[in-house]
Design a protein around this motif. Structure first.
Motif, PDB file in Angstrom:
ATOM      1  N   HIS A  32      -3.528  -4.191  14.462  1.00  0.00           N
ATOM      2  CA  HIS A  32      -4.949  -4.352  14.761  1.00  0.00           C
ATOM      3  C   HIS A  32      -5.723  -5.017  13.627  1.00  0.00           C
ATOM      4  O   HIS A  32      -6.951  -5.117  13.693  1.00  0.00           O
ATOM      5  N   ASN A  33      -5.055  -5.419  12.550  1.00  0.00           N
ATOM      6  CA  ASN A  33      -5.732  -6.141  11.474  1.00  0.00           C
ATOM      7  C   ASN A  33      -4.790  -7.196  10.899  1.00  0.00           C
ATOM      8  O   ASN A  33      -3.630  -7.318  11.322  1.00  0.00           O
ATOM      9  N   ASP A  34      -5.287  -7.954   9.946  1.00  0.00           N
ATOM     10  CA  ASP A  34      -4.496  -9.020   9.328  1.00  0.00           C
ATOM     11  C   ASP A  34      -4.095  -8.671   7.898  1.00  0.00           C
ATOM     12  O   ASP A  34      -3.778  -9.555   7.095  1.00  0.00           O
ATOM     13  N   ALA A  35      -4.125  -7.392   7.561  1.00  0.00           N
ATOM     14  CA  ALA A  35      -3.790  -6.982   6.203  1.00  0.00           C
ATOM     15  C   ALA A  35      -2.328  -7.296   5.882  1.00  0.00           C
ATOM     16  O   ALA A  35      -1.450  -7.236   6.755  1.00  0.00           O
ATOM     17  N   ASP A  36      -2.094  -7.592   4.628  1.00  0.00           N
ATOM     18  CA  ASP A  36      -0.746  -7.916   4.158  1.00  0.00           C
ATOM     19  C   ASP A  36       0.074  -6.630   4.041  1.00  0.00           C
ATOM     20  O   ASP A  36      -0.238  -5.765   3.224  1.00  0.00           O
ATOM     21  N   PRO A  37       1.133  -6.457   4.840  1.00  0.00           N
ATOM     22  CA  PRO A  37       1.916  -5.214   4.780  1.00  0.00           C
ATOM     23  C   PRO A  37       2.588  -4.991   3.427  1.00  0.00           C
ATOM     24  O   PRO A  37       2.942  -3.854   3.105  1.00  0.00           O
ATOM     25  N   ARG A  38       2.733  -6.038   2.637  1.00  0.00           N
ATOM     26  CA  ARG A  38       3.345  -5.867   1.323  1.00  0.00           C
ATOM     27  C   ARG A  38       2.485  -5.010   0.403  1.00  0.00           C
ATOM     28  O   ARG A  38       2.987  -4.427  -0.559  1.00  0.00           O
ATOM     29  N   ALA A  39       1.175  -4.928   0.714  1.00  0.00           N
ATOM     30  CA  ALA A  39       0.264  -4.140  -0.125  1.00  0.00           C
ATOM     31  C   ALA A  39       0.233  -2.669   0.267  1.00  0.00           C
ATOM     32  O   ALA A  39      -0.410  -1.865  -0.415  1.00  0.00           O
ATOM     33  N   ASP A  40       0.938  -2.298   1.326  1.00  0.00           N
ATOM     34  CA  ASP A  40       0.883  -0.905   1.773  1.00  0.00           C
ATOM     35  C   ASP A  40       1.435   0.065   0.726  1.00  0.00           C
ATOM     36  O   ASP A  40       1.025   1.234   0.692  1.00  0.00           O
ATOM     37  N   TYR A  41       2.326  -0.400  -0.114  1.00  0.00           N
ATOM     38  CA  TYR A  41       2.906   0.492  -1.116  1.00  0.00           C
ATOM     39  C   TYR A  41       1.871   0.989  -2.110  1.00  0.00           C
ATOM     40  O   TYR A  41       2.087   1.999  -2.796  1.00  0.00           O
ATOM     41  N   LEU A  42       0.714   0.328  -2.173  1.00  0.00           N
ATOM     42  CA  LEU A  42      -0.325   0.735  -3.119  1.00  0.00           C
ATOM     43  C   LEU A  42      -0.829   2.152  -2.842  1.00  0.00           C
ATOM     44  O   LEU A  42      -1.302   2.837  -3.748  1.00  0.00           O
ATOM     45  N   LEU A  43      -0.700   2.612  -1.595  1.00  0.00           N
ATOM     46  CA  LEU A  43      -1.272   3.899  -1.224  1.00  0.00           C
ATOM     47  C   LEU A  43      -0.518   5.067  -1.857  1.00  0.00           C
ATOM     48  O   LEU A  43      -1.119   5.928  -2.512  1.00  0.00           O
TER      49      LEU A  43
ATOM     50  N   MET B  70     -14.061  -5.863  -3.713  1.00  0.00           N
ATOM     51  CA  MET B  70     -14.188  -4.758  -4.659  1.00  0.00           C
ATOM     52  C   MET B  70     -12.991  -3.799  -4.597  1.00  0.00           C
ATOM     53  O   MET B  70     -12.979  -2.784  -5.290  1.00  0.00           O
ATOM     54  N   LYS B  71     -11.975  -4.127  -3.785  1.00  0.00           N
ATOM     55  CA  LYS B  71     -10.842  -3.221  -3.572  1.00  0.00           C
ATOM     56  C   LYS B  71      -9.544  -3.819  -4.115  1.00  0.00           C
ATOM     57  O   LYS B  71      -9.377  -5.047  -4.151  1.00  0.00           O
ATOM     58  N   ILE B  72      -8.610  -2.951  -4.473  1.00  0.00           N
ATOM     59  CA  ILE B  72      -7.369  -3.410  -5.088  1.00  0.00           C
ATOM     60  C   ILE B  72      -6.497  -4.183  -4.114  1.00  0.00           C
ATOM     61  O   ILE B  72      -5.678  -5.017  -4.531  1.00  0.00           O
ATOM     62  N   ASN B  73      -6.631  -3.944  -2.808  1.00  0.00           N
ATOM     63  CA  ASN B  73      -5.838  -4.686  -1.825  1.00  0.00           C
ATOM     64  C   ASN B  73      -6.581  -5.885  -1.274  1.00  0.00           C
ATOM     65  O   ASN B  73      -6.070  -6.603  -0.409  1.00  0.00           O
ATOM     66  N   ASN B  74      -7.808  -6.089  -1.761  1.00  0.00           N
ATOM     67  CA  ASN B  74      -8.621  -7.250  -1.379  1.00  0.00           C
ATOM     68  C   ASN B  74      -8.776  -7.364   0.140  1.00  0.00           C
ATOM     69  O   ASN B  74      -8.793  -8.456   0.699  1.00  0.00           O
ATOM     70  N   ASP B  75      -8.915  -6.207   0.808  1.00  0.00           N
ATOM     71  CA  ASP B  75      -9.076  -6.216   2.256  1.00  0.00           C
ATOM     72  C   ASP B  75      -9.851  -4.968   2.677  1.00  0.00           C
ATOM     73  O   ASP B  75      -9.931  -3.995   1.941  1.00  0.00           O
ATOM     74  N   TYR B  76     -10.402  -5.000   3.895  1.00  0.00           N
ATOM     75  CA  TYR B  76     -11.244  -3.883   4.332  1.00  0.00           C
ATOM     76  C   TYR B  76     -10.476  -2.652   4.776  1.00  0.00           C
ATOM     77  O   TYR B  76     -10.959  -1.542   4.633  1.00  0.00           O
ATOM     78  N   PRO B  77      -9.246  -2.750   5.373  1.00  0.00           N
ATOM     79  CA  PRO B  77      -8.548  -1.517   5.740  1.00  0.00           C
ATOM     80  C   PRO B  77      -7.814  -0.934   4.547  1.00  0.00           C
ATOM     81  O   PRO B  77      -7.812  -1.506   3.452  1.00  0.00           O
ATOM     82  N   VAL B  78      -7.176   0.197   4.779  1.00  0.00           N
ATOM     83  CA  VAL B  78      -6.315   0.791   3.757  1.00  0.00           C
ATOM     84  C   VAL B  78      -4.867   0.364   3.985  1.00  0.00           C
ATOM     85  O   VAL B  78      -4.153   0.050   3.030  1.00  0.00           O
ATOM     86  N   VAL B  79      -4.434   0.340   5.260  1.00  0.00           N
ATOM     87  CA  VAL B  79      -3.045  -0.018   5.559  1.00  0.00           C
ATOM     88  C   VAL B  79      -3.005  -1.116   6.618  1.00  0.00           C
ATOM     89  O   VAL B  79      -3.957  -1.322   7.371  1.00  0.00           O
ATOM     90  N   SER B  80      -1.881  -1.817   6.653  1.00  0.00           N
ATOM     91  CA  SER B  80      -1.702  -2.898   7.616  1.00  0.00           C
ATOM     92  C   SER B  80      -1.417  -2.345   9.002  1.00  0.00           C
ATOM     93  O   SER B  80      -0.972  -1.203   9.170  1.00  0.00           O
ATOM     94  N   SER B  81      -1.663  -3.183  10.003  1.00  0.00           N
ATOM     95  CA  SER B  81      -1.512  -2.749  11.393  1.00  0.00           C
ATOM     96  C   SER B  81      -1.523  -3.968  12.291  1.00  0.00           C
ATOM     97  O   SER B  81      -1.966  -5.059  11.894  1.00  0.00           O
TER      98      SER B  81
END
Length: 501
Positions: A180-191, A167-178
């Motif tokens: 401590h997670n597997d979020a795609d750092p390329r999506a950090d610019y969305l913030l 349900m989120k624009i980054n398709n992941d549970y956190p807001v930013v990459s770290s």
């Protein structure tokens, strides 16, 4: 007739001869976490500094509460049944120490869950056919039932840390990459639209974040602002309430998001003012009204001191008519008085006390005592603790050490009731639902702060802390009487049964 008059005279004489009712002074210091003595009020001040306690009409105190998290459950499982029962009695029983009467629940995983999960991970499931609370049935709900054993009248409210990732624009549970997670750092610019102004640890400064928080506001909503998603998410709240009710857990209040202003590497979701208004006004409020008219909608949790942002949200009159209260935590308490003065009709709560850094030490107790005074003194009717039981250091899967009221030693499987536990105990032992908070004593240069409350019989309670290295003399004037005390260095005090004589 003579016998009746004689008995009446004896009764009056006995009453007049009774000694003045004493005030109980409970004291906590680093070396002696709980002691007490009985004292009397005096006819004159004996200390140089006199504070005239003139009660205001005040506001109602409703409850103290805590939060039910997965990591608390894991620590709880390490104990014997007798140890578990003792903890739950102390925390929740009406004759226990802390007397918690209300609980907070996270919808989906929060940062003190074992790992990310939601109640529906099937992308595009707008009908919520696959919605379930199966994981909660194995952790959160058993922990709640252990508490309900000692207080069957517990009530609950709910807020999410993050919606399902789909349900989120980054398709992941956190807001930013770290790390401590597997979020795609390329999506950090969305913030913010850039990537060079992101600090994943900005929210970790533990009560020392001086100035504006957050430094920069999200430029877009992380929740997808498509009507299909917004409607499904409002229905999601209602299904959660329904499923918990089947488990004997009554939810009577919801908040749409925890800390929309913490841009986190753990479960979180950034919302703009426009998105906040849109979802609450057009979707969540009408859906609750239709399906759960008995459930209150509060707005928050506001962990920001950006007053203009909060005022922008509350400027929508339709939204204001749809909510019953406002929830503040962390920096939010800094703007609480100004918001309350503009909107006095709402109920205000402290939705989460600050969580510390895992030391679980005396400094944390002093800070928590101050926070309870500050939040209740500024108009909150409810105060909520975060974790109540964690292993040493209280480390989350996302690398944050936090405090708890009770600390578990994983090696020996023994528990320690931390200084913060006793800080809360001062209030739980002297406050009851329906009492009135009448006076707030803000922190002064002497290191003293406090609170005065009054029960339905007119008896008052006083809460005072001294955070300095020196003892402090203080005289509090109650009517024609004085409470004269010397507060030990670095001490927490509560005075029960202060009665004007």
């Amino acid at each position: 007739m003579y016998n009746r008059l004689l008995l009446f005279s004896i009764a009056v004489a006995a009453t007049l001869s009774l000694p003045a009712q004493k005030t109980r002074w409970c004291i906590s210091t680093k070396d002696n976490l709980w002691s007490y003595r009985d004292i009397n009020l005096d006819k004159a001040p004996t200390n140089g500094v006199v504070t005239d306690i003139t009660p205001s009409p005040g506001h109602e105190f409703k409850c103290l509460g805590t939060t039910f998290n997965e990591l608390d459950w894991d620590a709880f499982l390490s104990l014997t049944r007798d140890e578990q029962d003792e903890i739950m009695h102390r925390l929740f029983a009406p004759d226990g120490d802390l007397k918690f009467t209300r609980g907070r629940i996270s919808m989906n995983c929060n940062d003190y869950g074992r790992s990310w999960y939601s109640c529906d991970d099937v992308a595009g499931d707008f009908e919520l056919r696959y919605f379930n609370i199966d994981r909660d049935k194995r952790s959160i709900i058993p922990l709640i039932r252990a508490a309900q054993k000692y207080n069957p009248e517990l009530t609950f409210w709910v807020s999410p840390w993050s919606p399902p990732a789909w349900m989120k624009i980054n398709n992941d549970y956190p807001v930013v990459s770290s790390k401590h997670n597997d979020a795609d750092p390329r999506a950090d610019y969305l913030l913010f639209g850039v990537t060079d102004d992101i600090d994943e640890d900005e929210m970790k400064l533990l009560g020392e974040r001086k100035g504006q928080f957050p430094r920069r506001l999200a430029t877009q909503d992380y929740f997808i602002q498509d009507p299909r998603y917004l409607k499904a998410y409002a229905d999601y709240f209602c299904k959660f309430i329904d499923e918990y009710k089947k488990q004997g857990v009554p939810i009577d209040m919801v908040i749409y998001q925890n800390e929309a202003y913490s841009y986190t590497p753990y479960p979180g979701c950034a919302w703009t003012a426009e998105g906040t208004v849109r979802f609450n006004r057009d979707y969540l409020a009408p859906t609750l009204k239709k399906k759960h008219p008995d459930v209150s909608l509060y707005l928050g949790t506001f962990n920001t001191n950006r007053r203009d942002h909060v005022e922008k949200i509350l400027s929508d009159s339709t939204l204001r008519e749809s909510i019953d209260g406002l929830a503040f935590q962390w920096e939010g308490r800094e703007i609480l008085p100004s918001i309350q003065s503009q909107y006095p009709a709402y109920d205000y709560i402290c939705s989460e006390s600050e969580c510390g850094n895992g030391d679980m030490d005396w400094k944390a107790a002093e800070h928590t005592f101050f926070l309870i005074c500050d939040n209740l003194g500024k108009g909150c009717t409810q105060w909520f603790n975060w974790n109540f039981l964690l292993p040493k250091k209280g480390t989350s899967p996302w690398g944050w050490n936090q405090n708890a009221l009770i600390e578990l030693d994983p090696d020996t499987r023994t528990v320690r009731y931390t200084p913060e536990y006793y800080a809360v105990k001062h209030f739980s032992q002297a406050l009851s639902a329906g009492d009135t908070i009448t006076v707030y004593i803000p922190l002064d240069e002497r290191g003293i702060s406090g609170l005065v409350t009054k029960d339905k019989s007119g008896r008052e309670s006083v809460f005072l802390s001294n955070t300095k290295d020196q003892a402090r003399d203080i005289s509090l004037k109650f009517g024609a009487k004085y409470l004269n005390v010397t507060l030990p260095p670095h001490s927490l005090s509560s005075f029960r049964n202060v009665k004007k004589q």
